[in-house]
Enzyme design. Structure first.
Site, PDB file in Angstrom:
ATOM      1  N   ARG B 201       0.837  -1.203   0.000  1.00  0.00           N
ATOM      2  CA  ARG B 201       0.000   0.000   0.000  1.00  0.00           C
ATOM      3  C   ARG B 201       0.877   1.261   0.000  1.00  0.00           C
ATOM      4  O   ARG B 201       0.619   2.216  -0.738  1.00  0.00           O
ATOM      5  CB  ARG B 201      -0.913  -0.044   1.214  1.00  0.00           C
ATOM      6  N   CYS B 205       1.193   4.352  -2.805  1.00  0.00           N
ATOM      7  CA  CYS B 205       1.079   5.788  -2.533  1.00  0.00           C
ATOM      8  C   CYS B 205       2.303   6.514  -3.072  1.00  0.00           C
ATOM      9  O   CYS B 205       2.176   7.562  -3.691  1.00  0.00           O
ATOM     10  CB  CYS B 205       0.936   6.050  -1.039  1.00  0.00           C
TER      11      CYS B 205
END
Lengths: 106, 244
Positions: B201, B205
């Site tokens: 994750r 980003c």
């Protein structure tokens, strides 16, 4: 690994509409996706799902490449008699994965 | 744990990403048989009792086979490792057990096996409050994590804080920006069509900010994980969560 989760009510009354939920682990590789070397990854999907209730087919679905990985299929049927529900997923390679669940109808 | 840092979301206003997603996705997470993360949890349960490596030991051989012996563990990781003299996350802990206790080769980051085991261990803390250890040796690493969170990076010159502290609940293109509380990792992301770790994750980003992502397992990621867990202290573990 093929692993499936089946959610069938353990008990039902005769004539009751029951919801059946199934989830199976499968990559559902579309055949359109290139790998890191730019070569297409061969198509590998589940293309057929069948549910039988004491041998009688109650639900069938054809699956296509646009269906996401780990397909979740939910449907309804009428609880008619005690017995076994058999779930069969068939892949592009012709192999099937079978799972069973039993239900008691009072 | 000290009070919230300046610029942080006040404790009373914190929300899990769960609260910001659609009801359909919430139902998918809540129903164990509809949550695809369960497939990894079950796989992890199988791996847990499988013997591996030249020591021919299974996880269950040391930790027991109850399926609840790891309760609360995921709620306190990353933790300080005295041998390495730095914090390690749950996936790294699993791999240390694997190489040092089982004498087996370590699992690759994001491999099905390590995700399955961390999902199995993580799910045993479901509903528990995140409780970062009060270990003083973690403080410098946590501060590094916080600095990284506030650091403007990449071609877009963005910091984590600009989205997740200042603009949460607003939209970034179609998607609602969450507060970035790592309550449900490893989690099933519908976009990934798979389970993934918190580092995956974070990598996402960073790529979105057009910054160069760190290597999996990099100390920077662990520092960020450490800070994010302390930022989410007291929130409930949702592993395996589902997110859009």
């Amino acid at each position: 690994m093929a692993r499936a989760l089946i959610n069938v009510p353990a008990k039902a009354t005769r004539g009751q509409v029951i919801e059946i939920k199934t989830l199976i682990s499968h990559p559902m590789e579309t055949g359109y996706r290139p790998d890191y070397n730019g070569k297409l990854v061969p198509r590998d999907i589940i293309n057929k799902f069948v549910c039988t209730y004491n041998g009688t087919e109650v639900f069938r679905a054809d699956l296509h490449p646009a269906i996401a990985a780990n397909p979740f299929i939910s449907f309804y049927t009428v609880a008619t008699e005690s017995g076994v529900l058999t779930f069969t997923w068939t892949g592009d390679d012709g192999k099937s994965f079978v799972e069973k669940a039993s239900i008691t109808v009072a | 744990m000290a009070a919230a840092y300046a610029g942080e979301i006040p404790l009373s206003e914190r929300k899990s990403g769960y609260a910001l997603m659609s009801r359909d996705t919430q139902k998918m997470q809540d129903d164990r048989t509809a949550n695809p993360g369960t497939l990894w949890v079950l796989e992890g349960e199988t791996l847990w009792s499988q013997k591996a490596g030249s020591a021919a030991k299974s996880c269950a051989g040391c930790h027991g086979n109850s399926g609840s012996s790891m309760t609360g563990v995921a709620a306190r990781y990353p933790a300080y490792n005295t041998t390495l003299r730095r914090p390690i996350n749950l996936e790294q802990r699993i791999n240390i057990c694997r190489t040092e206790r089982q004498h087996a080769t370590a699992f690759a980051y994001e491999s099905k096996e390590v995700l399955a085991l961390s999902a199995f261990v993580g799910s045993q803390s479901l509903g528990r409050k995140i409780a970062p250890p009060a270990d003083k040796r973690l403080t410098p690493f946590r501060n590094t994590g916080r600095d990284l969170f506030d650091l403007r990076q990449g071609q877009l010159n963005l910091s984590c804080a600009q989205c997740h502290n200042d603009n949460w609940s607003r939209r970034l293109s179609g998607a609602i920006i969450p507060q970035a509380h790592p309550t449900g990792y490893p989690l099933y992301r519908l976009e990934w069509q798979s389970l993934g770790s918190l580092q995956r994750r974070l990598r996402n980003c960073l790529i979105g900010m057009r910054a160069e992502p760190f290597e999996y397992g990099a100390p920077e990621y662990v520092a960020l994980e450490l800070y994010l867990m302390s930022r989410a202290r007291g929130m409930r573990i949702e592993t395996p969560a589902v997110r859009p």
